[in-house]
Design a protein around this motif. Structure first.
Motif, PDB file in Angstrom:
ATOM      1  N   THR A 114       0.751  -1.085   0.002  1.00 57.23           N
ATOM      2  CA  THR A 114       0.133  -0.037   0.006  1.00 57.23           C
ATOM      3  C   THR A 114       0.962   1.201  -0.175  1.00 57.23           C
ATOM      4  OG1 THR A 114      -1.672  -1.143   0.888  1.00 57.23           O
ATOM      5  CG2 THR A 114      -1.763   1.342   1.221  1.00 57.23           C
TER       6      THR A 114
ATOM      7  N   GLU B 253      -1.689  -8.112  -0.675  1.00 55.03           N
ATOM      8  CA  GLU B 253      -1.603  -6.753  -0.436  1.00 55.03           C
ATOM      9  C   GLU B 253      -0.708  -6.658   1.198  1.00 55.03           C
ATOM     10  OE1 GLU B 253      -5.167  -4.790   0.737  1.00 55.03           O
ATOM     11  OE2 GLU B 253      -5.912  -6.398   2.210  1.00 55.03           O
ATOM     12  N   ASN B 254       0.074  -5.610   1.211  1.00 52.51           N
ATOM     13  CA  ASN B 254       0.633  -5.214   2.294  1.00 52.51           C
ATOM     14  C   ASN B 254       0.550  -3.929   2.534  1.00 52.51           C
ATOM     15  OD1 ASN B 254       2.609  -5.434   4.610  1.00 52.51           O
ATOM     16  ND2 ASN B 254       4.489  -6.046   3.197  1.00 52.51           N
TER      17      ASN B 254
ATOM     18  N   VAL C  27      -4.352  -0.576   5.134  1.00 50.17           N
ATOM     19  CA  VAL C  27      -3.959  -1.299   4.048  1.00 50.17           C
ATOM     20  C   VAL C  27      -5.127  -1.166   3.122  1.00 50.17           C
ATOM     21  CG1 VAL C  27      -3.364  -3.620   3.263  1.00 50.17           C
ATOM     22  CG2 VAL C  27      -2.970  -2.749   5.611  1.00 50.17           C
TER      23      VAL C  27
ATOM     24  N   THR D 295      -7.921 -13.342  -0.688  1.00 49.83           N
ATOM     25  CA  THR D 295      -7.107 -12.240  -0.807  1.00 49.83           C
ATOM     26  C   THR D 295      -6.151 -12.374   0.381  1.00 49.83           C
ATOM     27  OG1 THR D 295      -8.325 -10.567  -2.055  1.00 49.83           O
ATOM     28  CG2 THR D 295      -6.616  -9.726  -0.629  1.00 49.83           C
TER      29      THR D 295
ATOM     30  N   THR E  16      -3.611 -10.626   3.293  1.00 48.57           N
ATOM     31  CA  THR E  16      -3.121  -9.224   3.614  1.00 48.57           C
ATOM     32  C   THR E  16      -2.135  -9.511   4.625  1.00 48.57           C
ATOM     33  OG1 THR E  16      -5.504  -8.313   3.597  1.00 48.57           O
ATOM     34  CG2 THR E  16      -4.133  -7.225   4.903  1.00 48.57           C
TER      35      THR E  16
ATOM     36  N   LYS F 147       0.343  -7.570   7.190  1.00 51.52           N
ATOM     37  CA  LYS F 147       0.609  -6.385   7.915  1.00 51.52           C
ATOM     38  C   LYS F 147       2.168  -6.350   8.323  1.00 51.52           C
ATOM     39  CE  LYS F 147      -3.747  -5.003   8.697  1.00 51.52           C
ATOM     40  NZ  LYS F 147      -4.269  -5.070  10.028  1.00 51.52           N
TER      41      LYS F 147
END
Length: 401
Positions: free
Chosen positions: A315, A345-346, A351, A373, A375, A377
């Motif tokens: 992100t 995603e990160n 996010v 998805t 994710t 962190k």
């Protein structure tokens, strides 16, 4: 000194190559250069099929003069008016002031936009299905709008079964003496450049390419003469089948491409672990690309080849990592469709990458976005490895259906 190649008894290649140009259309890297093809026919009337880019104008003019051997040039057939094929048109008109320009009605205003020699009084306007004789040779013209400009046409020589195909069936890459595809290991050394050429230059216009393929499907084509890359005199159906696949937006292979946008390496790590899990499931020839290192044209080409696409993005500014966003918007502009997509995603806070990537990909046709998805962190944790494995299983299972 001239450098020409005989194609058949009365048809000669008079083009050339540019190995110094770094970016084709000032946009696409061409580390192997580019060839500009032009052809001269010695019939009762002489014909020049298109011209070339200004970069090789000296070589081109010497080639044309050598083939003509003192004869006048009667006709220039203009299949495509893009500057890499028309930059020397004005010079040829100056050298052969009686030459007639054979083209379609959409070509005339474009010629007048580029030049001031006044093409109207020398233009021979042809339309779909018209025929034209130069003596022994009889030609038929087929309009090919938006493959990849609106004025494009192709010319078929019914006498020797030759299709002069404009930018269709072209490829990146300079010629190295061998101008025929059967003199090359095309599938190993040229196919990737051909796919990248098609997907980035013509790829948006798949419907138009399909229309052209249907028009020429019943022609007996023994020679295929594009404006870039090798001339085809065998395996023409194999190459046309590639164009049929690419232009229908069907994947060329059941394969996985992973593209990632990583800032400090944590997103890349997640992508690498997914690749390992996919390999454990028996998926072979996985390809991976760092979007900050690899030009989008290569990744778009792979998106045309592969059935399954994985996008892993950090992100950035409450959105997608900028280079990943550029890639996805470019893919959308090139009409990529009919693919299965997985997302990673990160972000350390807020996010948003997957949400934003989904918005772009959902705007493409027939894209199946998997529900799972991932994710991250900041960095992937031990307890998320099962999520990665589950995503790999879903991708692998969907490939076997």
């Amino acid at each position: 000194m001239y450098c020409i190649k005989k194609i058949i008894d009365d048809l000669f290649w008079v083009g050339g190559s540019d190995r110094r140009l770094a970016l084709f259309e000032n946009a696409y890297p061409i580390p192997r250069g580019i060839a500009y093809n032009s052809y001269v026919l010695l019939d009762e009337k002489t014909v020049l099929f298109d011209t070339v880019d200004r970069a090789i104008s000296g070589q081109f003019i010497e080639n044309v003069e050598a083939v003509l051997g003192g004869r006048n040039l009667d006709y220039i057939f203009v299949n495509h008016m893009e500057p890499d094929h028309c930059a020397t048109l004005g010079e040829m008109v100056r050298r052969y002031p009686d030459v007639k320009v054979v083209c379609n009605a959409k070509t005339v205003p474009i010629i007048n936009q580029f030049y001031e020699f006044g093409v109207d009084d020398r233009a021979v306007i042809v339309k779909e299905g018209d025929t034209f004789s130069t003596g022994k040779h009889n030609f038929t013209f087929y309009m090919a709008p938006m493959v990849h400009w609106p004025e494009v046409m192709v010319t078929y020589d019914a006498t020797d079964k030759i299709l002069f195909s404009a930018d269709a069936f072209g490829t990146f890459g300079a010629m190295n003496g061998n101008i025929f595809a059967d003199e090359l290991n095309f599938e190993r050394e040229w196919l990737d450049d051909s796919r990248r050429y098609y997907s980035n230059i013509v790829g948006k216009y798949g419907v138009n390419t399909q229309a052209l393929l249907k028009k020429v499907a019943d022609l007996d084509i023994q020679l295929l003469c594009p404006l870039h890359g090798p001339v085809w005199r065998s395996d023409i159906c194999w190459y046309m089948d590639k164009y049929c696949t690419w232009s229908s937006y069907e994947p060329e292979e059941q394969a996985v491409m992973i593209a990632y946008g990583s800032i400090y390496g944590n997103t890349e790590n997640a992508a690498n672990i997914l690749a390992c899990r996919l390999a454990e499931r028996g998926i072979r020839n996985i390809v991976m690309y760092d979007v900050s290192v690899t030009h989008p044209s290569y990744i778009i080409s792979e998106a045309f080849r592969c059935s399954h696409l994985v996008f892993a993005s950090a992100t950035y500014n409450a959105g997608i990592f900028s280079n990943m966003e550029h890639l996805l918007m470019d893919m959308k502009a090139h009409n990529v469709q009919n693919r299965t997509v997985a997302l990673i995603e990160n972000g350390t806070w807020g996010v948003m990458a997957a949400k934003k990537m989904t918005e772009i990909i959902s705007g493409m046709k027939n894209m199946t976005i998997l529900d799972q998805t991932i994710t991250v962190k900041s960095s992937l944790k031990e307890d998320q490895l099962s999520e990665i494995a589950a995503l790999a299983n879903t991708i692998a299972d969907s490939m076997s259906k």
